[in-house]
Design an enzyme around this catalytic site. Structure first.
Site, PDB file in Angstrom:
ATOM      1  N   TYR A 236       0.881  -1.386   0.108  1.00 25.27           N
ATOM      2  CA  TYR A 236      -0.247  -0.141  -0.136  1.00 25.27           C
ATOM      3  C   TYR A 236       0.754   1.197  -0.070  1.00 25.27           C
ATOM      4  CZ  TYR A 236      -4.467  -2.231   1.059  1.00 25.27           C
ATOM      5  OH  TYR A 236      -5.548  -3.208   0.939  1.00 25.27           O
ATOM      6  N   ASP A 264      -5.973  -0.607  -6.564  1.00 25.84           N
ATOM      7  CA  ASP A 264      -7.554  -0.547  -6.575  1.00 25.84           C
ATOM      8  C   ASP A 264      -8.252  -0.258  -5.262  1.00 25.84           C
ATOM      9  OD1 ASP A 264      -7.299  -2.694  -4.728  1.00 25.84           O
ATOM     10  OD2 ASP A 264      -8.167  -4.065  -5.855  1.00 25.84           O
ATOM     11  N   HIS A 353     -10.309  -7.043  -5.378  1.00 24.63           N
ATOM     12  CA  HIS A 353      -9.755  -7.091  -3.989  1.00 24.63           C
ATOM     13  C   HIS A 353     -11.030  -7.844  -3.146  1.00 24.63           C
ATOM     14  CE1 HIS A 353      -7.093  -4.248  -1.445  1.00 24.63           C
ATOM     15  NE2 HIS A 353      -7.916  -4.636  -0.554  1.00 24.63           N
TER      16      HIS A 353
HETATM   17  C1  FMN Z   1      -9.437  -9.944   5.110  1.00 27.18           C
HETATM   18  C2  FMN Z   1      -8.870  -9.473   3.829  1.00 27.18           C
HETATM   19  C3  FMN Z   1      -7.885  -8.702   3.982  1.00 27.18           C
HETATM   20  C4  FMN Z   1      -7.216  -8.224   2.799  1.00 27.18           C
HETATM   21  N1  FMN Z   1      -6.088  -7.491   2.819  1.00 27.18           N
HETATM   22  C5  FMN Z   1      -5.826  -6.968   1.666  1.00 27.18           C
HETATM   23  C6  FMN Z   1      -4.506  -6.105   1.913  1.00 27.18           C
HETATM   24  O1  FMN Z   1      -4.045  -5.769   2.798  1.00 27.18           O
HETATM   25  N2  FMN Z   1      -4.056  -5.523   0.642  1.00 27.18           N
HETATM   26  C7  FMN Z   1      -4.329  -5.994  -0.713  1.00 27.18           C
HETATM   27  O2  FMN Z   1      -4.011  -5.492  -1.565  1.00 27.18           O
HETATM   28  N3  FMN Z   1      -5.469  -6.879  -0.672  1.00 27.18           N
HETATM   29  C8  FMN Z   1      -6.100  -7.406   0.527  1.00 27.18           C
HETATM   30  N4  FMN Z   1      -7.160  -8.144   0.498  1.00 27.18           N
HETATM   31  C9  FMN Z   1      -7.525  -8.747  -0.960  1.00 27.18           C
HETATM   32  C10 FMN Z   1      -6.824  -9.790  -1.280  1.00 27.18           C
HETATM   33  O3  FMN Z   1      -5.652  -9.875  -1.514  1.00 27.18           O
HETATM   34  C11 FMN Z   1      -7.386 -10.625  -2.726  1.00 27.18           C
HETATM   35  O4  FMN Z   1      -7.285  -9.657  -3.497  1.00 27.18           O
HETATM   36  C12 FMN Z   1      -8.762 -11.197  -1.966  1.00 27.18           C
HETATM   37  O5  FMN Z   1      -8.892 -11.700  -0.927  1.00 27.18           O
HETATM   38  C13 FMN Z   1      -9.190 -12.520  -3.254  1.00 27.18           C
HETATM   39  O6  FMN Z   1     -10.481 -12.865  -2.913  1.00 27.18           O
HETATM   40  P1  FMN Z   1     -10.784 -14.202  -2.204  1.00 27.18           P
HETATM   41  O7  FMN Z   1     -10.905 -13.795  -0.813  1.00 27.18           O
HETATM   42  O8  FMN Z   1     -12.112 -14.291  -2.712  1.00 27.18           O
HETATM   43  O9  FMN Z   1      -9.834 -15.131  -2.529  1.00 27.18           O
HETATM   44  C14 FMN Z   1      -7.738  -8.704   1.421  1.00 27.18           C
HETATM   45  C15 FMN Z   1      -8.752  -9.636   1.469  1.00 27.18           C
HETATM   46  C16 FMN Z   1      -9.499  -9.778   2.633  1.00 27.18           C
HETATM   47  C17 FMN Z   1     -10.445 -11.055   2.578  1.00 27.18           C
END
Ligand code: FMN
Length: 492
Positions: A236, A264, A353
């Protein structure tokens, strides 16, 4: 000098606020207005031991990094700190019973099984943070549903005795075509946090992407890796580019093999389930009608530093400060994939995301199906590595993405749920299940290696149809946590 609990307890107000974290006292009076999570939560622990609340949200090096050394007051004799009698709440009892009633791990047959158990055993606030998505959570459900609009056109009578689904990602050989994507706040789900995912990734020989907002410190997660295990960093971008530069340089020095810049999230999406649990936990003063404004949930609280001004113009700067491959995480249209190629980055993650940002963003798999033919037409398909994430729950999902041209897929929530429900063994089992599913499905579609996966193995004709004629997603509907309506307040 060692402080006593009584001395710390005197500083229990806004005017003089000390807290204890991991046996040391800190003067946070001046820091109160700056705390991204609001003052209220700190004041709740003014003069007391805040370790339990602090732990999952803040990496252990947070206070060293962000609180002036003059405010570090030194060790506290913890024997003199009044231990607050912990009254077991109705929720505590319910969760304790749910843990005792967990099915045996061997009864977990697919990734959604872990979600169902996690929902029952996780703390309400933690479940809300992990499971929530933007607005009405339609994009989150679409991520999973979109895979179910793709059907196979398998080959028959191929010798599939031996199948090999290993591949490479950014030059690293991996045993399976998925990676553990970055998800913040691992300790909300399990006291060990992200290092547990590091160990599982090691065991199954897959890559882990480390989140900027991990509960463990970056170094702890790197230290948990063994041998030649490969990790990537999700970034980030901080408004203060000096901080960003330091993070990137440190990651490269420590041996990170890829920099995934999240593109995003110029502002965090509204995750109402997360916001609502925070709201009720903070106990807003209903009687006077004066509700507080720290009802933003865990996500918004920890992400206020992210730079909404980040733009294409910043990419050359990143290229100037690191030799790590740079990938953009969160690309959502083919035009931006082409721009990414032109900008000279090494890859993109097509992602929304996990449905947590723009509601009505399309699924990554649909964007992939739009992207690859254009790239092939332009002769660009080998210029960049394309990854997808969001809604991947089955090996067939992974294989569909690879057939369409993805180099690999990221998996987020399923590993968090497996970790929260069963710890290391849960993640281990989840990865083993995927391995079994991969092997079987490679055989059933008639392919012996990932090189053989190609678009002719798929029927994607209904992929673009959002809604009509879509089979009901029964399994996921059974565990899907409906958004709650605002709680009924009794008339006073
Ligand atoms: C609890 C949680 C926290 C997340 N934190 C971040 C983050 O800090 N940075 C980021 O780029 N994506 C974050 N994501 C998005 C994930 O990298 C990813 O795009 C997403 O979880 C994929 O979908 P899925 O959970 O259905 O596999 C987060 C997703 C979840 C569920």
């Amino acid at each position: 000098m060692t402080l006593t609990g009584a001395e710390v307890a005197q500083h229990n107000s806004k005017d003089s606020c000390w807290v204890i974290v991991h046996g040391k006292a800190y003067d946070v009076t001046e820091f109160l207005p700056e705390h991204p999570g609001g003052q209220k939560i700190i004041l709740k622990y003014a003069g007391k031991d805040a370790t339990e609340e602090f732990e999952p949200i803040h990496p252990p090096d947070t206070l060293d990094k962000y609180l002036d050394p003059s405010k570090h007051l030194g060790p506290v004799n913890m024997a003199t700190v009044a231990i607050e009698e912990k009254v077991e709440t109705a929720e505590d009892i319910e969760k304790r019973e749910a843990v005792a009633l967990r099915p045996a791990l061997a009864e977990m047959y697919n990734l959604l099984d872990f979600e169902a158990v996690a929902k029952r055993v996780m703390k309400r606030t933690a479940w809300a943070y992990y499971s929530s998505a933007a607005d009405d959570e339609i994009t989150m459900r679409e991520n999973h549903a979109a895979f179910q609009r793709i059907w196979f056109r398998p080959k028959i009578l191929v010798d599939v005795e031996k199948v090999d689904f290993s591949t490479t990602m950014l030059g690293t050989k991996v045993s399976m075509p998925f990676y553990v994507t970055a998800t913040a706040l691992g300790k909300l789900g399990h006291p060990e946090g992200e290092v547990l995912l590091t160990r599982a990734s090691r065991k199954h020989d897959v890559i882990q992407m480390i989140p900027t907002l991990a509960s463990c410190s970056f170094d702890e997660i790197m230290d948990a890796a063994e041998g030649d295990q490969v990790q990537w960093l999700q970034l980030y971008v901080n408004k203060d580019r000096d901080i960003t530069r330091k993070i990137v340089e440190h990651a490269e020095r420590r041996g990170c093999k890829g920099l995934f810049i999240t593109v995003d999230a110029p502002q965090l999406g509204r995750r109402e389930k997360d916001m609502r649990t925070k709201f009720t936990d903070d106990g807003a003063d209903v009687q006077s009608g004066s509700t507080t404004d720290n009802s933003q949930g865990a996500a918004r609280a920890i992400s206020s530093f992210i730079d909404p001004a980040l733009s294409w113009a910043d990419i050359p700067w990143f290229q100037s400060i690191t030799k790590m491959p740079i990938l953009l995480k969160g690309v959502q249209r083919v035009e931006d994939v082409i721009k990414a190629v032109e900008a000279g980055v090494q890859g993109v993650v097509l992602s929304n995301h996990g449905g947590r940002q723009l509601e009505f963003a399309r699924s990554a798999i649909e964007v992939l199906a739009e992207t690859m033919p254009v790239l092939r037409e332009m002769g660009l398909e080998d210029k960049i590595e394309i990854y997808v994430d969001g809604g991947v729950r089955r090996a067939t999902d992974i294989l569909k993405a690879l057939c369409l041209g993805a180099k690999g897929v990221g998996i987020g929530r399923p590993f968090l749920y497996a970790m929260s429900a069963y710890g290391f063994e849960g993640v281990d089992r989840a990865m083993a299940l995927l391995r079994d599913e991969l092997e079987m499905n490679m055989r059933l579609i008639g392919c012996t290696s990932v090189e053989e996966l190609n678009p002719s193995l798929l029927d994607v004709r209904s992929l673009g149809a959002h809604g009509n004629g879509v089979p009901k997603d029964v399994l996921s509907a059974a565990v899907y946590d409906q958004l709650r309506n605002p709680p009924q307040r009794s008339k006073l």
